[in-house]
Design an enzyme around this catalytic site. Sequence first.
Site, short mmCIF file in Angstrom:
data_model
loop_
_atom_site.label_atom_id
_atom_site.label_comp_id
_atom_site.label_asym_id
_atom_site.label_seq_id
_atom_site.Cartn_x
_atom_site.Cartn_y
_atom_site.Cartn_z
N HIS A 68 -4.04 10.86 61.38
CA HIS A 68 -4.89 11.76 62.18
C HIS A 68 -4.75 13.24 61.78
O HIS A 68 -4.35 14.07 62.58
CB HIS A 68 -4.67 11.58 63.68
N HIS A 100 -4.21 2.42 69.12
CA HIS A 100 -3.27 2.13 70.21
C HIS A 100 -3.92 1.10 71.12
O HIS A 100 -4.98 1.37 71.71
CB HIS A 100 -2.96 3.40 71.01
N ASP A 130 -7.32 6.47 66.07
CA ASP A 130 -6.30 6.95 67.01
C ASP A 130 -6.80 6.80 68.44
O ASP A 130 -6.45 7.60 69.31
CB ASP A 130 -5.91 8.41 66.72
N HIS A 166 3.19 10.71 62.09
CA HIS A 166 2.64 11.69 63.03
C HIS A 166 3.18 13.03 62.56
O HIS A 166 4.34 13.35 62.82
CB HIS A 166 3.04 11.38 64.48
N HIS A 217 -5.68 3.04 62.48
CA HIS A 217 -4.76 3.71 63.43
C HIS A 217 -5.29 3.47 64.84
O HIS A 217 -6.26 4.09 65.26
CB HIS A 217 -4.68 5.22 63.14
N LYS A 271 6.13 3.35 61.37
CA LYS A 271 5.58 4.59 61.91
C LYS A 271 6.67 5.61 62.22
O LYS A 271 7.64 5.30 62.90
CB LYS A 271 4.82 4.26 63.20
#
Length: 357
Positions: free
Chosen positions: A187, A28, A260, A149, A26, A112
């Site tokens: 997460h 970004h 994350d 999420h 995970h 996602k």
Amino acid sequence: MVQFRPFIQPETIMQQLTLTRPDDWHLHLRDGALMQSVLPDTARQFARAIVMPNLRPPVTTTEQALEYRARILAVLPQGMKFEPLMTLYLTDNTSAEEIRKAKASGAVHAVKLYPAGATTNSDAGVTDLRKTYAALEEMQRCGMPLLVHGEATDAAIDIFDREAVFIERVMQPLLKDMPNLRVVFEHITTKDAAQFVMSAPDNIAATLTPQHLLYNRNAMLVGGIRPHFYCLPILKRETHREALVKAATSGSRKFFLGTDSAPHAQHTKENACGCAGCYSAHSAIELYAEVFEAAGALDKLEGFASFHGADYYGLPRNKETITLCKEEWQVPASVEFGEHRLVPLRAGETMKWKLVG
Ligand SMILES: NC(=O)N[C@@H](CC(=O)O)C(=O)O
Ligand SMILES: [Zn+2]
Ligand SMILES: [Zn+2]
């Protein structure tokens, strides 16, 4: 007569730790110059990463995902090896046909779900899960994981309760309708989520971040408000952190590493309305090593960091290794982030483990 001879203490033997090169499930990376600044941090440690699609505009098609993948590889420094595993951003309009394309590409590994309004760049997200059922059914059929999420977005729900309420209102009904859908609860931050995943069937797994394993909400709120600990889902109380550590270090194949790592420029976090996200890519594996060491479970780190995720995604385990040393080093106060600065997790503080090779 007293004899002196060199004596190797057990601690000295544990000063070095070699494990199969891990993956980050995970991450970004952002885009453009911002991505160029942060990508080497991840590529130094991880062989592969599941790259989140919440760009502006979001990555909603296979074509966009392939273009994004090419942009990532174009800024990977020479001599570094790294494989970006791409994802699609689920919207109310994602078609079954788009899922088939994604699967056929071989480069898109998951889809996602951002409930609209739940987190950074989620405004194009899903307003009502039923609108996505055609896509989800196709994902269930072809084995494409849904990454979630997991926070309820109803304004009436307290921010600290949003994950637990999501389980009840969204996760359970979804799994009732699609019992074979592969779902990664991303997460996770609560005891409720850890227990839910632990007792769910094998198609349900979860990722855990370094910040939720290391800190509780006091780190963010006691002695002044500390925006660099603000991420979503928000840090919870100590009992939750303890449950997460227990899950991560349990050896269960359902739990795996997902940082994350979510970089935001310093001025957008140190702000009257600060952005959500912690940057941890600079020292991710070292932070996890601290967690596992403190729990007396360093022997479980490799499964969590290098095996469980690959197994879940049906990808081969990595062959190479990395080595960490028990050596203190200082995290810089900030690092470059395109034309801005970025404040990493642990900024200005000491790390206990160091990646040495
Ligand atoms: N975790 C965060 O607080 N922020 C993430 C989005 C997300 O993963 O929810 C981001 O993109 O900044
Ligand atoms: Zn999220
Ligand atoms: Zn994220």
